[in-house]
Scaffold this active site. Structure first.
Site, PDB file in Angstrom:
ATOM      1  N   ASP A 207     -33.501 -88.516 -42.956  1.00  0.00           N
ATOM      2  CA  ASP A 207     -34.909 -88.593 -42.148  1.00  0.00           C
ATOM      3  C   ASP A 207     -34.688 -89.390 -40.829  1.00  0.00           C
ATOM      4  O   ASP A 207     -34.521 -90.365 -40.787  1.00  0.00           O
ATOM      5  CB  ASP A 207     -36.048 -89.326 -43.021  1.00  0.00           C
ATOM      6  CG  ASP A 207     -36.299 -88.530 -44.308  1.00  0.00           C
ATOM      7  OD1 ASP A 207     -35.880 -87.133 -44.634  1.00  0.00           O
ATOM      8  OD2 ASP A 207     -37.461 -88.885 -45.073  1.00  0.00           O
TER       9      ASP A 207
ATOM     10  N   HIS B 213     -40.622 -82.811 -41.066  1.00  0.00           N
ATOM     11  CA  HIS B 213     -41.178 -84.016 -41.753  1.00  0.00           C
ATOM     12  C   HIS B 213     -42.197 -84.229 -41.239  1.00  0.00           C
ATOM     13  O   HIS B 213     -42.829 -85.316 -41.310  1.00  0.00           O
ATOM     14  CB  HIS B 213     -40.078 -85.193 -41.269  1.00  0.00           C
ATOM     15  CG  HIS B 213     -40.065 -86.141 -42.190  1.00  0.00           C
ATOM     16  ND1 HIS B 213     -40.180 -86.558 -43.683  1.00  0.00           N
ATOM     17  CD2 HIS B 213     -39.967 -87.581 -41.805  1.00  0.00           C
ATOM     18  CE1 HIS B 213     -40.367 -87.239 -43.941  1.00  0.00           C
ATOM     19  NE2 HIS B 213     -39.923 -88.333 -43.215  1.00  0.00           N
TER      20      HIS B 213
ATOM     21  N   HIS C 293     -31.716 -92.687 -44.107  1.00  0.00           N
ATOM     22  CA  HIS C 293     -32.105 -92.786 -42.690  1.00  0.00           C
ATOM     23  C   HIS C 293     -31.635 -92.886 -41.531  1.00  0.00           C
ATOM     24  O   HIS C 293     -30.501 -93.819 -41.988  1.00  0.00           O
ATOM     25  CB  HIS C 293     -33.416 -93.672 -42.687  1.00  0.00           C
ATOM     26  CG  HIS C 293     -34.356 -93.429 -43.572  1.00  0.00           C
ATOM     27  ND1 HIS C 293     -34.424 -93.815 -44.960  1.00  0.00           N
ATOM     28  CD2 HIS C 293     -35.786 -93.034 -43.290  1.00  0.00           C
ATOM     29  CE1 HIS C 293     -35.511 -93.412 -45.482  1.00  0.00           C
ATOM     30  NE2 HIS C 293     -36.529 -92.816 -44.477  1.00  0.00           N
TER      31      HIS C 293
ATOM     32  N   HIS D  64     -46.191 -87.660 -39.033  1.00  0.00           N
ATOM     33  CA  HIS D  64     -45.809 -88.429 -40.080  1.00  0.00           C
ATOM     34  C   HIS D  64     -46.870 -89.236 -40.888  1.00  0.00           C
ATOM     35  O   HIS D  64     -47.080 -90.468 -41.213  1.00  0.00           O
ATOM     36  CB  HIS D  64     -44.848 -89.692 -39.783  1.00  0.00           C
ATOM     37  CG  HIS D  64     -43.904 -90.032 -40.682  1.00  0.00           C
ATOM     38  ND1 HIS D  64     -44.225 -91.272 -41.626  1.00  0.00           N
ATOM     39  CD2 HIS D  64     -42.734 -89.748 -41.075  1.00  0.00           C
ATOM     40  CE1 HIS D  64     -43.280 -91.355 -42.632  1.00  0.00           C
ATOM     41  NE2 HIS D  64     -42.293 -90.403 -42.329  1.00  0.00           N
TER      42      HIS D  64
END
Length: 267
Positions: A76, A127, A225, A131
């Protein structure tokens, strides 16, 4: 990054699944946070029959087949913290594919890295643009989050569109799953993850390596991440040692093809 990604990893899923068992239609309105007990001894984790059924209804995936030693790497990318280049270097050296789930901020602020991901054959996932908690949005607002991300990708990198979506903070409900399908997106969750998104709280290479190896299982869909130096430092040894244990690394496209082939046989 976001401190709700794995909130209650050991207990959240129990609450989630219990809610679905007693009210299987509540997911249309309620928001749920993805999470469950970690895998141990190479046994794949389970989200439970009720949640598996809900995800299957919408083609959402969080792991591969339990009898094949295959790993699917995903990252991510909400913002760049200086470690993605090292991760890409490792993936290139080890000849391993990955999928990077990016936000609008990341695409705009780290365009050369996104271009490199694409050029080196990695997947780019959606994504969302800003966000947000997608379950709080109207359907029109959901569409805007997906479309704006795709539009900036096309403008800055030439990538036509994304097809895989990972909801921010792992928050979802059936309304979001359904709307994503309508727009041509498939939800991708994960079966392996750990707290690795605090840029100012590194725990060291051994912590990340231990989490990855301890949770490793056939069909593992790994979330990391790119803001973490721990991940960048642990990735080479993890990939090498997973290979030594007989694991291979494949793409999300491979996972989806396997899933669709299985279901075409069952239908």
């Amino acid at each position: 990054m976001m401190n709700k990604h794995l909130s209650g990893l050991l207990m959240a899923a129990f609450i989630l699944i219990a809610g679905l068992v007693f009210n299987p239609f509540s997911a249309k309105a309620e928001a749920f946070h993805w999470g469950f007990k970690k895998a141990v001894d190479e046994v794949p984790p389970s989200a439970g029959a009720a949640l598996d059924s809900l995800l299957d209804k919408h083609g959402a995936l969080y792991k591969g087949k339990p009898d094949e030693k295959i790993v699917y790497l995903t990252f991510d990318n909400g913002y760049e913290n200086g470690y993605t280049e090292s991760i890409l270097n490792t993936l290139k050296k080890e000849d391993v594919p990955a999928t990077f789930f990016v936000t609008g901020h990341y695409v705009k602020s780290a365009t050369p890295l996104v271009k490199r991901m694409i050029a080196e054959g990695h997947g780019i996932g959606n994504h969302s643009y800003n966000h947000p908690n997608m379950t709080n949005l109207s359907e029109k607002e959901m569409e805007n989050e997906w479309r704006k991300l795709d539009e900036i990708l096309l403008k800055l990198t030439g990538l036509k569109r994304t097809v895989y979506f990972r909801p921010p903070e792992g928050t979802f409900n059936e309304r979001l799953l359904s709307k994503a399908n309508e727009m041509g997106y498939r939800h991708i969750f994960w079966s392996v993850a750990f707290i690795d998104w605090h840029r100012d709280k590194p725990k060291g290479r051994d912590f990340a390596y231990g989490e990855l190896m301890n949770q490793l299982h056939p069909g593992a869909l790994i979330l990391m991440h790119t803001v973490s130096p721990d991940n960048a430092e642990a990735l080479p040894s993890f990939i090498q040692d997973a290979k030594k244990k007989g694991y291979s690394f494949q793409t999300l496209d491979d996972l989806v093809l396997e899933y669709e082939n299985i279901h075409s046989i069952l239908r």
